[in-house]
Design a protein around this motif. Structure first.
Motif, mmCIF file in Angstrom:
data_model
loop_
_atom_site.group_PDB
_atom_site.id
_atom_site.type_symbol
_atom_site.label_atom_id
_atom_site.label_comp_id
_atom_site.label_asym_id
_atom_site.label_seq_id
_atom_site.Cartn_x
_atom_site.Cartn_y
_atom_site.Cartn_z
ATOM 1 N N ASN A 185 -38.860 -9.861 -17.671
ATOM 2 C CA ASN A 185 -39.456 -11.149 -18.332
ATOM 3 C C ASN A 185 -38.499 -12.370 -19.395
ATOM 4 O OD1 ASN A 185 -41.614 -10.998 -16.673
ATOM 5 N ND2 ASN A 185 -43.384 -9.697 -18.539
ATOM 6 N N ALA A 186 -38.038 -11.549 -19.992
ATOM 7 C CA ALA A 186 -36.655 -12.624 -21.023
ATOM 8 C C ALA A 186 -35.884 -12.835 -20.345
ATOM 9 C CB ALA A 186 -36.076 -11.626 -22.051
ATOM 10 N N LEU A 187 -35.264 -12.169 -18.949
ATOM 11 C CA LEU A 187 -33.754 -12.771 -18.067
ATOM 12 C C LEU A 187 -34.999 -13.807 -17.067
ATOM 13 C CD1 LEU A 187 -31.040 -12.166 -16.674
ATOM 14 C CD2 LEU A 187 -32.851 -10.971 -15.510
ATOM 15 N N ILE A 188 -35.620 -14.284 -17.022
ATOM 16 C CA ILE A 188 -36.207 -14.950 -15.979
ATOM 17 C C ILE A 188 -36.011 -16.394 -17.358
ATOM 18 C CG2 ILE A 188 -38.444 -15.723 -15.481
ATOM 19 C CD1 ILE A 188 -36.442 -14.040 -13.100
ATOM 20 N N ASP A 189 -36.983 -16.216 -17.796
ATOM 21 C CA ASP A 189 -37.385 -17.088 -19.519
ATOM 22 C C ASP A 189 -36.408 -18.262 -19.322
ATOM 23 O OD1 ASP A 189 -39.742 -17.247 -18.836
ATOM 24 O OD2 ASP A 189 -40.161 -15.942 -20.758
ATOM 25 N N ARG A 190 -34.523 -17.344 -19.557
ATOM 26 C CA ARG A 190 -33.288 -17.636 -19.517
ATOM 27 C C ARG A 190 -33.165 -18.441 -18.442
ATOM 28 N NH1 ARG A 190 -29.649 -17.307 -24.138
ATOM 29 N NH2 ARG A 190 -27.758 -17.242 -23.176
ATOM 30 N N GLU A 192 -34.555 -19.701 -15.985
ATOM 31 C CA GLU A 192 -35.529 -21.715 -16.345
ATOM 32 C C GLU A 192 -34.939 -22.395 -17.333
ATOM 33 O OE1 GLU A 192 -37.653 -24.220 -17.600
ATOM 34 O OE2 GLU A 192 -38.140 -22.108 -18.115
ATOM 35 N N LEU A 193 -34.480 -21.909 -18.270
ATOM 36 C CA LEU A 193 -33.776 -22.511 -18.913
ATOM 37 C C LEU A 193 -32.273 -23.193 -18.746
ATOM 38 C CD1 LEU A 193 -34.601 -21.139 -22.685
ATOM 39 C CD2 LEU A 193 -35.605 -23.283 -21.499
ATOM 40 N N VAL A 194 -32.060 -22.165 -18.811
ATOM 41 C CA VAL A 194 -30.880 -22.527 -17.669
ATOM 42 C C VAL A 194 -30.690 -23.265 -16.669
ATOM 43 C CG1 VAL A 194 -28.075 -21.961 -16.773
ATOM 44 C CG2 VAL A 194 -28.935 -20.478 -18.833
ATOM 45 N N GLU A 200 -23.972 -25.875 -14.341
ATOM 46 C CA GLU A 200 -22.491 -25.075 -14.382
ATOM 47 C C GLU A 200 -23.113 -23.854 -13.101
ATOM 48 O OE1 GLU A 200 -20.083 -25.833 -15.574
ATOM 49 O OE2 GLU A 200 -20.212 -26.852 -16.722
ATOM 50 N N PRO A 201 -21.968 -23.029 -13.173
ATOM 51 C CA PRO A 201 -21.924 -22.094 -12.328
ATOM 52 C C PRO A 201 -22.929 -20.837 -12.653
ATOM 53 C CG PRO A 201 -19.895 -22.814 -11.785
ATOM 54 C CD PRO A 201 -20.726 -23.650 -13.036
ATOM 55 N N ILE A 202 -24.051 -20.392 -11.876
ATOM 56 C CA ILE A 202 -24.523 -19.358 -12.076
ATOM 57 C C ILE A 202 -24.202 -18.353 -11.540
ATOM 58 C CG2 ILE A 202 -27.572 -18.509 -12.218
ATOM 59 C CD1 ILE A 202 -27.927 -21.098 -13.150
#
Length: 524
Positions: A185-190, A192-194, A200-202
């Motif tokens: 969940n913390a990964l998804i929240d981050r 979402e912000l990016v 920039e590339p993801i």
């Protein structure tokens, strides 16, 4: 404390041309808000008007001290000039918040000036609250007066709306699945912000089946919703790109290059113009293609095959990889400059075995998806559901294909379910099928894995011990610590022991082969 108000002279409104209402003069007429000092910023061209307004303020309220501050603007609609001069004014002011309470009058001045006042106040370069005034209504005697405090703690409802919107975007990235794994969940929240704030590339990293492709599609949808792009999502399977045909697929091809009708191609990069280019399995891309692709990503320009003229395409990049790109770079199989470009935002998707608390909501998701695809509702009998969840959540269940294995398993059960019910016998058959498939896939890799750790000494190990040791090594590499690996390996027997020390049992087992945690884990 003394109330101090700062504001521009209203070169039109303070002349009284609107129903004879003068905003600067009206500031000192409101009961309950005494103005101890009023500082009026004016341009030298309007000095006479400034003197008139000062006199009117003092006649209206003799208790108010009025100060005129000269602030000449060559172009009051030039944002850079206005912001710069107000910023310099704020830095040189010398605010005394222990003795004075400051306010900024937003009503007068150009729209640019009002925006600059707001920005400087919100950033606390000017420690003030905002005042908005307006003329009285047709049936009103008093002018309007609103005091605005930018302390957002007073706007909980507004903040809750922003939080709710952020949660909706996160749910969108999770595909509507109510996951509970904190790290995921913390990964998804981050992400979402990016995705919402950066072009920039993801780079999405993770084992096969962890959902990189689905997440890339959801990131694209989120960017589309946030109006960060207008083009389409172009999916490129880099594992299929090799040689000259690969270059034509990526960069396009001119008919003149072959002389044959029907050979002209626009190329995937052109098709991604204004949208997202998803480089799936980018770790499989050849070095030549990597080089040309890097130039295209950085400059937005490239040459189609057989063309002497560059074409332009601006796109955002999402890349997915199963393997460790840094290790490939060290082996000379992946360009370090391309990795540096793609690695601006890097996210590792956890494997299913790291998210066992999310298995049940994913089970519901797969059942709902099967209903849409198959046209009928399928459910588990209670004992069948309990058995499947115990198996799926067991630390000893490896799920090597992650959600791809999991989704395929549920789909098979749904297709074969008589009258829409999944029975215990069906679950037992499916578990046996999964375990047989996994054993078959691992068999050829056992000897290779043990040789990787023991070298030539692996030839002296009996086949019985080799299979067991290979499984131990895999478990260690998929665990965060020696203790975690021990808990997974001895999950069944530990419940029957009076005292347990899984880490010590595993340490002694490894020592039989001259190994330790560092030798078999990913830290090696």
């Amino acid at each position: 404390m003394r109330n101090v108000v700062l504001g521009f002279l209203g070169t039109q409104l303070d002349m009284g041309r609107r129903r004879r209402w003068k905003p600067t003069v009206s500031l000192v007429t409101h009961d309950g808000f005494p103005v101890d000092r009023l500082e009026i910023l004016y341009d030298m061209r309007f000095r006479d008007l400034a003197d008139i307004v000062r006199t009117e303020v003092q006649e209206t309220n003799p208790q108010t001290e009025v100060m005129l501050r000269n602030l000449d603007l060559s172009d009051p609609w030039d944002f850079q000039e206005v912001y710069g001069k107000l910023f310099d004014f704020a830095r040189g002011y010398g605010f005394d918040e222990d003795r004075e309470r400051y306010h900024v009058h937003l009503t007068t001045g150009t729209h640019v000036a009002q925006i600059c006042w707001f920005l400087l106040t919100e950033s606390r370069h000017i420690p003030a609250r905002l005042i908005q005034t307006g003329p009285p209504g047709r049936e009103e005697d008093k002018a309007k007066f609103d005091l605005i405090d930018l302390d957002l703690s007073r706007y909980n409802a507004l903040q809750q709306r922003f939080d709710q919107l952020s949660r909706e975007y996160s749910d969108q990235l999770k595909g509507g699945i109510a996951t509970s794994n904190p790290a995921y969940n913390a990964l998804i929240d981050r992400i979402e912000l990016v995705a919402s704030n950066s072009n920039e590339p993801i780079l999405l990293l993770g084992e096969t089946g962890t959902g990189k492709t689905q997440l890339a599609e959801r990131i694209y949808s989120l960017k589309l919703d946030r109006r960060r792009l207008k083009g389409r999502l172009v999916h490129v399977n880099c594992a299929t790109l090799r040689g000259q045909d690969a270059r034509a697929t990526l960069f396009g091809q001119r008919r003149s290059f072959t002389g044959q009708a029907g050979t002209e191609r626009s190329g995937l990069l052109r098709e991604a113009d204004g949208g997202v280019l998803f480089l799936d399995e980018v770790d499989e891309l050849g070095l030549k293609e990597q080089s040309i692709l890097l130039h295209a990503i950085e400059s937005g320009r490239f040459y189609p095959l057989g063309s002497d003229s560059e074409v332009t395409s601006r796109f955002q990049v999402i890349a997915g990889a199963n393997r460790d790109l840094r290790a490939l770079t060290a082996e000379g199989l992946f360009r370090s400059d391309l990795l540096a470009r793609l690695n601006m935002w890097s996210f590792r998707l956890p494997a299913l075995r790291e998210r066992r608390e999310d298995i049940e909501p994913n089970l519901r998701f797969e059942l709902d998806r099967a209903e849409k695809d198959l046209g009928n509702r399928v459910g588990f009998n209670t004992d069948a559901r309990d058995r499947y969840l115990r198996f799926a959540s067991d630390p000893g269940t490896p799920w090597p294909g992650n959600f791809r294995d999991f989704g395929g398993s549920i789909r098979r059960l749904c297709v074969l379910a008589p009258r829409g019910r999944i029975t215990l016998a069906m679950v037992e058959d499916e578990i046996a099928t999964l375990q047989a498939d996994w054993r078959s896939a691992e068999a050829d890799g056992d000897a290779r894995l043990v040789r990787e750790v023991l070298g030539e000494a692996a030839a002296e190990i009996d086949r019985f011990d080799l299979v067991q040791l290979a499984e131990v090594i895999r478990c260690c590499r998929n665990s965060a610590s020696l203790s975690a690996a021990g808990r997974s390996l001895f999950a069944a027997s530990r419940a029957k022991r009076a005292s347990t020390n899984d880490a010590d049992r595993l340490r002694k087992y490894l020592a039989r082969f001259g190994l330790d945690w560092a030798a078999v884990s990913d830290e090696a």
